[in-house]
Design a protein around this motif. Structure first.
Motif, PDB file in Angstrom:
ATOM      1  N   THR A 189      -8.750 -29.176  41.275  1.00 17.51           N
ATOM      2  CA  THR A 189      -7.548 -28.647  40.620  1.00 17.51           C
ATOM      3  C   THR A 189      -7.717 -28.596  39.103  1.00 17.51           C
ATOM      4  O   THR A 189      -6.983 -27.881  38.433  1.00 17.51           O
ATOM      5  N   MET A 190      -8.702 -29.327  38.576  1.00 12.71           N
ATOM      6  CA  MET A 190      -8.898 -29.417  37.128  1.00 12.71           C
ATOM      7  C   MET A 190      -9.843 -28.366  36.567  1.00 12.71           C
ATOM      8  O   MET A 190      -9.764 -28.045  35.385  1.00 12.71           O
ATOM      9  N   ILE A 191     -10.766 -27.878  37.382  1.00 12.18           N
ATOM     10  CA  ILE A 191     -11.814 -26.992  36.861  1.00 12.18           C
ATOM     11  C   ILE A 191     -11.821 -25.650  37.584  1.00 12.18           C
ATOM     12  O   ILE A 191     -11.408 -25.557  38.730  1.00 12.18           O
ATOM     13  N   ASP A 192     -12.295 -24.638  36.883  1.00  7.94           N
ATOM     14  CA  ASP A 192     -12.454 -23.314  37.491  1.00  7.94           C
ATOM     15  C   ASP A 192     -13.841 -23.144  38.090  1.00  7.94           C
ATOM     16  O   ASP A 192     -14.032 -22.393  39.029  1.00  7.94           O
ATOM     17  N   SER A 193     -14.827 -23.825  37.513  1.00  7.58           N
ATOM     18  CA  SER A 193     -16.197 -23.743  38.007  1.00  7.58           C
ATOM     19  C   SER A 193     -16.963 -24.973  37.523  1.00  7.58           C
ATOM     20  O   SER A 193     -16.487 -25.705  36.659  1.00  7.58           O
ATOM     21  N   CYS A 194     -18.134 -25.166  38.101  1.00  7.39           N
ATOM     22  CA  CYS A 194     -18.978 -26.304  37.733  1.00  7.39           C
ATOM     23  C   CYS A 194     -20.374 -25.774  37.449  1.00  7.39           C
ATOM     24  O   CYS A 194     -21.026 -25.225  38.340  1.00  7.39           O
ATOM     25  N   ASP A 195     -20.813 -25.924  36.205  1.00  5.75           N
ATOM     26  CA  ASP A 195     -22.161 -25.484  35.852  1.00  5.75           C
ATOM     27  C   ASP A 195     -23.204 -26.522  36.235  1.00  5.75           C
ATOM     28  O   ASP A 195     -24.276 -26.186  36.722  1.00  5.75           O
ATOM     29  N   VAL A 196     -22.870 -27.800  36.004  1.00  3.25           N
ATOM     30  CA  VAL A 196     -23.817 -28.882  36.284  1.00  3.25           C
ATOM     31  C   VAL A 196     -23.089 -30.014  37.006  1.00  3.25           C
ATOM     32  O   VAL A 196     -22.042 -30.474  36.561  1.00  3.25           O
ATOM     33  N   LEU A 197     -23.679 -30.442  38.126  1.00  4.25           N
ATOM     34  CA  LEU A 197     -23.202 -31.613  38.858  1.00  4.25           C
ATOM     35  C   LEU A 197     -24.203 -32.724  38.593  1.00  4.25           C
ATOM     36  O   LEU A 197     -25.388 -32.601  38.918  1.00  4.25           O
ATOM     37  N   SER A 198     -23.733 -33.810  37.971  1.00  2.00           N
ATOM     38  CA  SER A 198     -24.576 -34.931  37.601  1.00  2.00           C
ATOM     39  C   SER A 198     -24.173 -36.119  38.475  1.00  2.00           C
ATOM     40  O   SER A 198     -23.040 -36.582  38.399  1.00  2.00           O
ATOM     41  N   VAL A 199     -25.106 -36.607  39.308  1.00  2.00           N
ATOM     42  CA  VAL A 199     -24.793 -37.656  40.274  1.00  2.00           C
ATOM     43  C   VAL A 199     -25.656 -38.886  39.981  1.00  2.00           C
ATOM     44  O   VAL A 199     -26.876 -38.822  40.090  1.00  2.00           O
ATOM     45  N   ASP A 200     -25.010 -39.983  39.606  1.00  2.00           N
ATOM     46  CA  ASP A 200     -25.720 -41.230  39.331  1.00  2.00           C
ATOM     47  C   ASP A 200     -24.973 -42.354  40.039  1.00  2.00           C
ATOM     48  O   ASP A 200     -24.152 -43.034  39.451  1.00  2.00           O
ATOM     49  N   LEU A 201     -25.264 -42.502  41.328  1.00  2.00           N
ATOM     50  CA  LEU A 201     -24.565 -43.483  42.160  1.00  2.00           C
ATOM     51  C   LEU A 201     -25.536 -44.545  42.648  1.00  2.00           C
ATOM     52  O   LEU A 201     -26.425 -44.256  43.444  1.00  2.00           O
ATOM     53  N   GLY A 202     -25.377 -45.744  42.180  1.00  2.00           N
ATOM     54  CA  GLY A 202     -26.153 -46.850  42.719  1.00  2.00           C
ATOM     55  C   GLY A 202     -27.596 -46.909  42.288  1.00  2.00           C
ATOM     56  O   GLY A 202     -28.340 -47.743  42.784  1.00  2.00           O
ATOM     57  N   GLY A 203     -28.017 -46.045  41.382  1.00  2.00           N
ATOM     58  CA  GLY A 203     -29.403 -46.094  40.904  1.00  2.00           C
ATOM     59  C   GLY A 203     -30.406 -45.984  42.026  1.00  2.00           C
ATOM     60  O   GLY A 203     -30.763 -44.909  42.442  1.00  2.00           O
ATOM     61  N   GLY A 204     -30.871 -47.098  42.553  1.00  2.00           N
ATOM     62  CA  GLY A 204     -31.879 -47.077  43.595  1.00  2.00           C
ATOM     63  C   GLY A 204     -31.349 -47.369  44.979  1.00  2.00           C
ATOM     64  O   GLY A 204     -32.073 -47.323  45.964  1.00  2.00           O
ATOM     65  N   TYR A 205     -30.063 -47.680  45.050  1.00  2.00           N
ATOM     66  CA  TYR A 205     -29.501 -48.098  46.324  1.00  2.00           C
ATOM     67  C   TYR A 205     -28.737 -46.974  47.001  1.00  2.00           C
ATOM     68  O   TYR A 205     -28.363 -45.984  46.391  1.00  2.00           O
ATOM     69  N   HIS A 206     -28.503 -47.146  48.260  1.00  2.47           N
ATOM     70  CA  HIS A 206     -27.637 -46.279  49.055  1.00  2.47           C
ATOM     71  C   HIS A 206     -27.991 -44.787  48.992  1.00  2.47           C
ATOM     72  O   HIS A 206     -27.129 -43.964  48.682  1.00  2.47           O
ATOM     73  N   PRO A 207     -29.244 -44.419  49.280  1.00  3.71           N
ATOM     74  CA  PRO A 207     -29.579 -42.997  49.227  1.00  3.71           C
ATOM     75  C   PRO A 207     -28.774 -42.172  50.224  1.00  3.71           C
ATOM     76  O   PRO A 207     -28.469 -41.007  49.972  1.00  3.71           O
TER      77      PRO A 207
END
Length: 186
Positions: free
Chosen positions: A89-107
């Protein structure tokens, strides 16, 4: 383009390589905003929507979003459809999705989150920081070669969009970029 990295310095270098001043960036797993600050500096005419559910993030990220006009923080769990819905609801489009979840865990969790968010937002570029995914990709041997020209898995199309968000399309065009389905057929 989809880039998978582990080292935080390489992750930030990739951000510097791909970000343009007017990009809209959705950052999943911003924690206390160390990378968010870098992203914000690199997209002065764009915007950063940073999402994290850790208690440590709230005060620091709310302060950062008050300091910087191009940063918006959502305290939310990226595994929940409600959080994805809020971002849509906040954005019209996404140019870059940056995902940094858990570093080395939970692939497995990192990949599921990436799959659902990228299927929905259709970013031009995705950067994923997770050692488990990098280990898997680098140790894979195959006779086939596939390349994604975008930051989402074209072979999956809209398969990752949660049903509620598919319905959301009926009253908001923000989920689908113009031409996203045309690109899929290329």
């Amino acid at each position: 383009m989809i880039r998978i990295v582990y080292d935080i310095n390489i992750y930030r270098e990739v951000l510097r390589e791909v970000l343009e001043p007017s990009h809209t960036v959705v950052e999943l797993g911003c924690h206390v905003g160390n990378s968010t600050r870098i992203i914000s500096d690199l997209v002065p005419e764009g915007r950063v929507v940073a999402v994290d559910n850790s208690p440590e993030a709230v005060e620091v990220m709310e302060s950062l979003s008050r300091e910087r006009d191009n940063v918006e923080f959502i305290s939310g769990d990226v595994r929940l459809h409600e959080t994805l819905e809020k971002v849509c609801t906040m954005i019209d489009s996404c140019d870059v999705l940056s995902v940094d979840l858990g570093g080395g865990y939970h692939p497995d969790t990192t990949f599921k989150v990436y799959f659902i968010w990228s299927s929905t937002l259709k970013p031009g570029v995705s950067i994923i920081r997770n050692r488990g995914l990098l280990d898997f990709v680098c140790s894979s041997i195959t006779e086939e070669s596939f390349t994604s020209r975008y930051g989402w898995l074209e072979s999956s199309g809209d398969a990752g969009i949660p049903p509620r968000l598919r319905e959301f399309k009926l009253w908001s065009s923000k989920i689908y970029k113009e031409g996203a389905h045309d690109r899929q057929k290329d």
